[in-house]
Design a protein around this motif. Sequence first.
Motif, PDB file in Angstrom:
ATOM      1  N   GLU A 290       0.848  -1.183   0.000  1.00  0.00           N
ATOM      2  CA  GLU A 290       0.000   0.000   0.000  1.00  0.00           C
ATOM      3  C   GLU A 290       0.886   1.237   0.000  1.00  0.00           C
ATOM      4  OE1 GLU A 290      -2.792   0.077   3.170  1.00  0.00           O
ATOM      5  OE2 GLU A 290      -3.582  -1.921   2.751  1.00  0.00           O
ATOM      6  N   ARG A 291       0.387   2.311  -0.595  1.00  0.00           N
ATOM      7  CA  ARG A 291       1.168   3.545  -0.667  1.00  0.00           C
ATOM      8  C   ARG A 291       0.349   4.730  -0.196  1.00  0.00           C
ATOM      9  NH1 ARG A 291       5.855   4.383  -3.821  1.00  0.00           N
ATOM     10  NH2 ARG A 291       6.652   2.523  -4.869  1.00  0.00           N
ATOM     11  N   ARG A 292       1.043   5.688   0.358  1.00  0.00           N
ATOM     12  CA  ARG A 292       0.515   7.023   0.556  1.00  0.00           C
ATOM     13  C   ARG A 292       1.667   7.975   0.249  1.00  0.00           C
ATOM     14  NH1 ARG A 292      -0.290   6.832   7.160  1.00  0.00           N
ATOM     15  NH2 ARG A 292       1.928   7.052   7.730  1.00  0.00           N
ATOM     16  N   ARG A 293       1.420   9.261   0.288  1.00  0.00           N
ATOM     17  CA  ARG A 293       2.431  10.204  -0.192  1.00  0.00           C
ATOM     18  C   ARG A 293       3.799   9.990   0.477  1.00  0.00           C
ATOM     19  NH1 ARG A 293       1.853  14.847  -2.957  1.00  0.00           N
ATOM     20  NH2 ARG A 293      -0.414  14.797  -2.612  1.00  0.00           N
ATOM     21  N   GLY A 294       4.767   9.547  -0.302  1.00  0.00           N
ATOM     22  CA  GLY A 294       6.137   9.394   0.169  1.00  0.00           C
ATOM     23  C   GLY A 294       6.406   8.164   0.997  1.00  0.00           C
ATOM     24  N   SER A 295       5.356   7.377   1.325  1.00  0.00           N
ATOM     25  CA  SER A 295       5.540   6.227   2.206  1.00  0.00           C
ATOM     26  C   SER A 295       4.846   4.994   1.646  1.00  0.00           C
ATOM     27  CB  SER A 295       4.974   6.531   3.609  1.00  0.00           C
ATOM     28  OG  SER A 295       5.611   7.644   4.193  1.00  0.00           O
ATOM     29  N   LEU A 296       5.200   3.854   2.184  1.00  0.00           N
ATOM     30  CA  LEU A 296       4.585   2.603   1.760  1.00  0.00           C
ATOM     31  C   LEU A 296       4.587   1.630   2.929  1.00  0.00           C
ATOM     32  CD1 LEU A 296       7.137   0.660  -0.476  1.00  0.00           C
ATOM     33  CD2 LEU A 296       7.727   2.712   0.787  1.00  0.00           C
ATOM     34  N   ARG A 297       3.799   0.551   2.780  1.00  0.00           N
ATOM     35  CA  ARG A 297       3.776  -0.490   3.801  1.00  0.00           C
ATOM     36  C   ARG A 297       3.326  -1.806   3.177  1.00  0.00           C
ATOM     37  NH1 ARG A 297      -1.466  -0.236   7.844  1.00  0.00           N
ATOM     38  NH2 ARG A 297      -3.109  -0.264   6.259  1.00  0.00           N
ATOM     39  N   PHE A 298       3.511  -2.885   3.921  1.00  0.00           N
ATOM     40  CA  PHE A 298       3.029  -4.193   3.507  1.00  0.00           C
ATOM     41  C   PHE A 298       1.503  -4.183   3.530  1.00  0.00           C
ATOM     42  CE2 PHE A 298       1.928  -8.650   4.125  1.00  0.00           C
ATOM     43  CZ  PHE A 298       2.798  -9.294   3.264  1.00  0.00           C
ATOM     44  N   GLY A 299       0.885  -4.825   2.517  1.00  0.00           N
ATOM     45  CA  GLY A 299      -0.572  -4.809   2.392  1.00  0.00           C
ATOM     46  C   GLY A 299      -1.270  -5.682   3.419  1.00  0.00           C
ATOM     47  N   ASN A 300      -2.600  -5.766   3.300  1.00  0.00           N
ATOM     48  CA  ASN A 300      -3.413  -6.519   4.253  1.00  0.00           C
ATOM     49  C   ASN A 300      -3.455  -8.008   3.892  1.00  0.00           C
ATOM     50  OD1 ASN A 300      -4.187  -4.298   5.905  1.00  0.00           O
ATOM     51  ND2 ASN A 300      -5.622  -3.667   4.316  1.00  0.00           N
ATOM     52  N   LEU A 301      -2.310  -8.633   3.929  1.00  0.00           N
ATOM     53  CA  LEU A 301      -2.186 -10.044   3.591  1.00  0.00           C
ATOM     54  C   LEU A 301      -1.569 -10.811   4.757  1.00  0.00           C
ATOM     55  CD1 LEU A 301      -0.689  -9.709  -0.008  1.00  0.00           C
ATOM     56  CD2 LEU A 301      -3.073 -10.144   0.587  1.00  0.00           C
ATOM     57  N   ARG A 302      -2.126 -11.978   5.036  1.00  0.00           N
ATOM     58  CA  ARG A 302      -1.526 -12.824   6.062  1.00  0.00           C
ATOM     59  C   ARG A 302      -0.154 -13.302   5.566  1.00  0.00           C
ATOM     60  NH1 ARG A 302      -4.028 -18.252   9.030  1.00  0.00           N
ATOM     61  NH2 ARG A 302      -2.155 -18.682  10.274  1.00  0.00           N
ATOM     62  N   PHE A 303       0.794 -13.402   6.470  1.00  0.00           N
ATOM     63  CA  PHE A 303       2.107 -13.898   6.069  1.00  0.00           C
ATOM     64  C   PHE A 303       2.732 -14.726   7.181  1.00  0.00           C
ATOM     65  CE2 PHE A 303       2.994  -9.674   7.869  1.00  0.00           C
ATOM     66  CZ  PHE A 303       4.027  -9.941   8.762  1.00  0.00           C
ATOM     67  N   ARG A 304       3.600 -15.620   6.742  1.00  0.00           N
ATOM     68  CA  ARG A 304       4.431 -16.413   7.639  1.00  0.00           C
ATOM     69  C   ARG A 304       5.885 -16.202   7.246  1.00  0.00           C
ATOM     70  NH1 ARG A 304       0.242 -19.718   6.043  1.00  0.00           N
ATOM     71  NH2 ARG A 304      -1.161 -20.463   7.694  1.00  0.00           N
ATOM     72  N   ILE A 305       6.744 -16.189   8.242  1.00  0.00           N
ATOM     73  CA  ILE A 305       8.176 -16.029   7.987  1.00  0.00           C
ATOM     74  C   ILE A 305       8.916 -17.179   8.661  1.00  0.00           C
ATOM     75  CG2 ILE A 305      10.221 -14.576   8.252  1.00  0.00           C
ATOM     76  CD1 ILE A 305       8.342 -12.155   8.503  1.00  0.00           C
TER      77      ILE A 305
END
Length: 331
Positions: A290-305
């Motif tokens: 996901e993005r907003r002005r000048g920034s970003l983040r991981f989307g609304n997805l489940r994840f395992r590491i």
Amino acid sequence: MAILRNRATQRKIYLRTHHVFGRGRSADTLLENLDASQLHASIRWTGKAWELRDHSRNGTLLDGILIPSTRGLELRVGGIIAFGHDGDSAWLVEELSPPCNLLWPLGHDEAHITLGRSNLLPQGPAAELSIHHSEKGQWVCTTPGGSWILEDGDEVRFSGKLWCFLPVAEVVSTMDSMAGGQTLLKRSQPSLSFRVSQDEEHAWLALDDAGLHLDLGERSHHYALLILARLRLADAQRQLAPHAQGWVELERLAKMLGLDPGHLNIQIFRMRKQLALALPQGAHVPELIERRRGSLRFGNLRFRITRGADQEADFDPLAEGRSYPQESLTA
């Protein structure tokens, strides 16, 4: 999608869901004949058909017959519309399918491009950009040079040609229009599985969605996505509200990865391109970032590491009221 062609000039136009013809500046299609009114006529999509209405002093003709100003008339393919009595203003009705989101050619004769939820342009491995409809209802264009929100009338260029972005107006549900007027099925919720080596030198990624398993292999851009996933998890552990979790400035993320911002933008484009090519044609491409002005983040997805042989994290951003122990995060 509705298309009219001028019989004198052969010019083609695409109809918006409420399309105005006239001599006024606010008209979608400008009429230059002297007997045309400032607001001469309009064509609108009713949800079932395209309807022509006259608003002028000198009249609007459909197949040579003056239409009444008191009501609209449904258009048919092959009909001839004349605004006033000037023959140069006559238009042939070529197509009358429901409205759709599209790219309209500018300065060339390529066919228009109908946009689905997720689009690689041009299609295939040679894609230069992607356009997708985000969960927030915005159209996002992603290229190796960066991402931005597309607005009505914006121009995009690929394969050396220019196109105009034309979204469906609010008169028609955007999502319904992209489904061809059919009811959309509820999408499943995909999950991502990261596997990273103990020394953090190698990162693999897989996607699972409703019985579909995609092994996306080892790629350098998977590590950038992994860092975004860890940042979102870290904010969840600090009990930040879901809408505030995981946001990071592009330049800061690039510095964390030892990249310049330009190279990071290329990696972000490659993420979406690889996933779009791996999924079946026409499938919804999950919004990884996901993005907003000048920034970003991981989307609304489940994840395992999984790091080395140990599970590092199992996180669902959409799960409410769930706590995540601090020790599950590896910096």
